[in-house]
Design an enzyme around this catalytic site. Structure first.
Site, PDB file in Angstrom:
ATOM      1  CG  ASP A 161      -2.050  -5.896   7.131  1.00 53.64           C
ATOM      2  OD1 ASP A 161      -1.434  -6.988   7.177  1.00 53.64           O
ATOM      3  OD2 ASP A 161      -3.414  -5.463   7.055  1.00 53.64           O
ATOM      4  CG  ASP A 171      -0.490  -2.607   5.389  1.00 54.83           C
ATOM      5  OD1 ASP A 171       0.617  -4.093   5.459  1.00 54.83           O
ATOM      6  OD2 ASP A 171      -1.368  -2.901   4.858  1.00 54.83           O
ATOM      7  CD  GLU A 179       6.502  -7.252   4.043  1.00 53.18           C
ATOM      8  OE1 GLU A 179       5.874  -6.651   4.260  1.00 53.18           O
ATOM      9  OE2 GLU A 179       7.107  -7.707   3.755  1.00 53.18           O
ATOM     10  CG  HIS A 238      -3.173   0.050   2.813  1.00 51.00           C
ATOM     11  ND1 HIS A 238      -2.571  -1.455   1.784  1.00 51.00           N
ATOM     12  CD2 HIS A 238      -4.052  -0.108   1.355  1.00 51.00           C
ATOM     13  CE1 HIS A 238      -3.370  -1.716   0.473  1.00 51.00           C
ATOM     14  NE2 HIS A 238      -3.667  -0.639   0.646  1.00 51.00           N
TER      15      HIS A 238
END
Length: 862
Positions: free
Chosen positions: A703, A633, A671, A837
């Site tokens: 993710d 993530d 990203e 995350h």
């Protein structure tokens, strides 16, 4: 409201235009509801959706927008594709490369359940087609408004129903000739030849048509006087006031039209825009009263930069990138015609807005979009604080129980309330004569009812903990009561640990130790009393104690904090994660003050401490052997040039109870992660060290993938994984599966029970009707919610050499939602994604550096 959710629609620059408005350009298009009264910009001043060359402020009035084929100002449909990044994913057909799911990608295990969803079929008349024309002007006309006005002089030829973005014209009919030439005249008498060339006849399912449907639907929303903010549309005439918190909620909708398995459908969901009833100037004034004068500018910048503001004169949103203290409303800027005007005069003439504070600074918002393909970035938008409302919630508001409770009354809708609100929008579409006329002209219509179909509920899992097996109530997806008092799978003794506290929190520190002594024996944790260290309530005092007292033998440090001040927390975490790698647990003292919850909190703290030291809590049955599960993530670090941090977490044992963690830094604007190869190689070494053999499967849950990045992921990141696996050693060829995880989806599912709608049970799988034909994808509703509507998670298998059946992939995914050690229940995403995350968030929020690698085999970031 997250940064990725804020899509700001600022337009391209336009200069002064001399146009003789005739036909559709002269008056409001037939069928439109008149907009609310609004001051129209004067000719020669700034017009358009955002900015003028060089300087900028402002946007066109609604009436002007409607003159130019409403909706096409936001999105050009030239051959290169639209501006909305999510449409770029339309051409990514990954299923065609997966032989084992070409025929069928649906599973069969589980109990059949009747579901409905917030999707409505879009139908078109038989033999419907969309005709695309390219428009050329001789001489060349630069201004889009002028091009539109000149073309629309020939409405008798092209018809009343048309959509034009300045270059591409769409019509529901075919003109008599493939190439048609017409002539128009500007206001100053210049003759212009317009060549209309048919370039494409598009079937209903073409990607261009899908973009077109979305633009037409946004046109319908404008007809209904809904106001666009970002990607969504809101109703400013029906606000919900929350005066005690100085907040206003605008109700609205998210919408998208896509090709699904069997139909083109509209997906629409309820959205709410939270605004503050104070302007940026009000906020600055209040801050001034609370701040020392010499620190005021620094504090304002710290509070405002990065926030999104809404301009009160045209309801456009902008991100505050800087504050120009050298300018004020009396400062001037140059217009397109070369003349200069002050902000004060400009807003008075353009928007009938009187600025009262002449000493306030100017907010600066940098553009993100270039002018045209390969064009240059326009100048920054300069905004007046007095004319801007703050949007969203502050951290203080988010942490205020009463604020969130009062907001939830209006925003957290039950399935039946959500269905009712969505149904109202569809009713408006069917009952509004102007909307229906527009749809009839294009030959389109929408179903009136929610789409209904069947889903499946997977079998609930058994929880294994300390040699015992537990069942839990699947309706609540929580086993905290069932497993209370049971020993853990693997425990770490607390022999050498520190508890740092302030004098005022001495009682809380003693209470914490006493309660830990009460709860740890049942878990199987052997615990000795902590080394107690009293410090002053200053960041420097905590750091000095850590530097003096933490040794290589220290297992964990517990810091009892007087408040949740971020700077103190960040300093502690940064030191203990980088300079002196030691697991740490920060506890805010007031959380220990409630006697009725103190034992539950002590239990949670003990569980976290055990995890951070390398212990394991519970597990579920994992039939898939020799499989390494990876979660990835991303988080954007706004303090470090807005670069990205990718958290990478991989299982290193067959039970998937132990995890290896690394993070990678990525430059601004990217990203996708370049350093994943290094992380995967390190994870494979860690697996080998624990098991003495290599995994035969690697399954990646990815993710943090933004809209429009799917193609890059398929073409760049997947090959990087494959290269990495090949480089491990000759003869090593594990099977690879890569699954994109998406939490931010607008799809909602409702279970039908006794004539009522309710949330689906945890474990509900949807792999029909609302999935995409070109993808191997499915939804899972894994968690339970106590109020409101549950959100599903979307999974898209973009690469798969495993040969596993859809049932197996779906079941594995659901199982992994059970092993997140920070919550004794099922969560919304697979545990490795949530771990990734948490890691990326800690690094991006507090550490801003790569953590020490000696911590990588522990869940130190929980």
């Amino acid at each position: 409201m997250t940064g990725r959710a804020r899509a700001r629609a600022r337009g391209r620059a336009r200069g002064q235009e001399t146009v003789q408005h005739v036909g559709a350009a002269a008056s409001q298009q037939p069928g439109y509801i008149p907009p609310r009264p609004q001051q129209s910009p004067t000719e020669g001043d700034l017009v358009g959706r955002g900015r003028q060359r060089g300087m900028v402020v402002g946007a066109t009035s609604k009436s002007q927008e409607l003159q130019i084929s409403a909706g096409f100002q936001e999105l050009s449909l030239a051959e290169r594709g639209g501006r909305r990044r999510d449409f770029h994913d339309l051409g990514v057909n990954t299923r065609q490369n997966l032989d084992h799911v070409k025929e069928s990608k649906t599973g069969s295990s589980g109990i059949i359940v009747k579901l409905s969803t917030n999707h409505f079929r879009l139908t078109s008349r038989p033999q419907w087609a969309l005709y695309q024309y390219h428009i050329d002007y001789n001489p060349l006309m630069e201004a889009r408004r002028l091009r539109s006005a000149l073309l629309f002089q020939h409405e008798d030829l092209i018809g009343r129903c048309h959509a034009f973005d300045g270059t591409i014209l769409f019509l529901p009919k075919r003109l008599q000739h493939k190439v048609t030439e017409v002539f128009s005249q500007t206001r100053n008498g210049e003759h212009v030849r317009i060549t209309i060339t048919l370039t494409n006849e598009l079937p209903p399912t073409s990607p261009t048509c899908l973009q077109f449907y979305n633009i037409i639907f946004r046109r319908l929303l404008k007809i209904m006087n809904l106001q666009q903010i970002g990607r969504n549309y809101y109703n400013p005439s029906d606000p919900i006031d929350i005066p005690n918190h100085r907040l206003v909620i605008w109700p609205g909708f998210t919408t998208s039209i896509l090709q699904y398995e069997n139909n083109i459908m509209l997906c629409t969901d309820v959205s709410h825009k939270v605004l503050r009833s104070e302007t940026v100037l009000d906020f600055m004034f209040n801050l001034y009263q609370q701040t020392e004068e010499h620190k005021f500018q620094e504090q304002v910048s710290k509070e405002l930069i990065g926030l999104i503001v809404l301009t009160k004169y045209n309801n456009k949103t902008y991100r505050v990138d800087d504050i120009d203290w050298d300018q004020n409303p009396k400062s001037t800027f140059k217009k397109a015609d070369g003349s200069e005007v002050s902000f004060l005069e400009y807003y008075r003439k353009q928007y009938n807005q009187e600025i009262t504070d002449l000493k306030q600074p100017v907010l600066v918002s940098q553009p993100k979009r270039r002018r045209g393909p390969g064009g240059t970035l326009p100048g920054p938008a300069m905004l007046i604080p007095e004319l801007c409302y703050l949007t969203g919630l502050t951290d203080k508001m988010r942490n205020d129980f009463n604020v969130m409770k009062d907001l939830a009354v209006h925003t957290r809708l039950t399935p039946e309330q959500r269905q009712r609100e969505v149904g109202r929008l569809i009713d408006y579409i069917h009952k509004d004569d102007n909307v229906q006329r527009e749809l009839r002209d294009w030959g389109l219509s929408f179903d009136s009812n929610l789409l209904s179909f069947s889903g499946r509920i997977l079998q609930s899992e058994k929880i294994h903990q300390g040699g015992k097996t537990f069942d839990y109530n699947p309706q609540f997806a929580d086993w905290s009561k069932e497993t209370r008092g049971a020993p853990l799978i693997s425990v770490k003794p607390l022999d050498n640990w520190l508890l740092i506290y302030t004098r005022r929190n001495y009682e809380a520190a003693n209470s914490l130790i006493q309660n830990l002594f009460k709860v740890t024996p049942a878990m199987g944790i052997q615990m000795k009393k902590a080394i107690m260290i009293e410090v002053d309530d200053r960041t420097e005092a905590y750091l000095r104690a850590l530097q003096q007292k933490v040794t290589s033998d220290t297992q964990i440090v517990v810091c009892l904090l007087s408040s949740n001040r971020k700077d103190k927390y960040d300093a502690i975490k940064k030191y203990l994660c980088t300079d002196c790698p030691t697991p740490s647990q920060c506890v805010v003292a007031r959380t220990l003050g409630k006697q009725q919850t103190v034992m539950a909190i002590a239990t949670k703290i003990a569980l976290q401490m055990n995890c951070k030291m390398g212990g394991e809590l519970w597990r579920v049955d994992m039939p898939l052997k020799l499989a390494m599960i990876v979660g990835i993530d991303c988080y954007h670090d706004t303090t470090a040039g807005r670069r990205s941090i990718a958290g990478f977490v991989a299982s290193i044992n067959e039970g998937m109870t132990r995890w290896f963690s690394r993070c990678v830094f990525q430059d601004r604007g990217q990203e996708l992660v370049d350093g994943l190869k290094v992380c995967l190689q390190a994870a494979l070494r860690a697996w080998s060290g624990c098991n003495e053999y290599m995994p035969s499967r690697v399954i990646v849950y990815r993710d943090g993938v933004g809209d429009g990045q799917l193609k890059t992921l398929v073409n760049y990141e997947v090959p990087q994984f494959l290269d990495c696996l090949k480089s491990v050693g000759r003869g090593y060829n594990p099977r690879l599966t890569v699954i994109v995880v998406k939490k931010r989806v607008n799809a909602r599912f409702f279970a039908q029970s006794g004539g009522r709608l309710q949330n689906p049970l945890p474990g509900t799988v949807i792999d029909v009707e609302v999935t995409r034909p070109e993808w191997y994808d499915f939804f899972i509703v894994s968690q339970a919610v106590r109020s409101g509507s549950v959100s599903p998670t979307h999974y898209n298998v973009i690469y798969d050499s495993s040969g596993l059946k859809p049932d197996h992939i779906q079941r594995l995914t659901y199982k992994l939602c059970h092993v997140y050690y920070n919550w004794p229940g099922v969560i919304r995403v697979p545990a490795p994604c949530q771990y990734a995350h948490k890691l990326a968030f800690l690094v991006g929020q507090s550490i801003h550096r790569e953590p020490n690698l000696s911590l990588s085999n522990r869940l130190y970031y929980l």
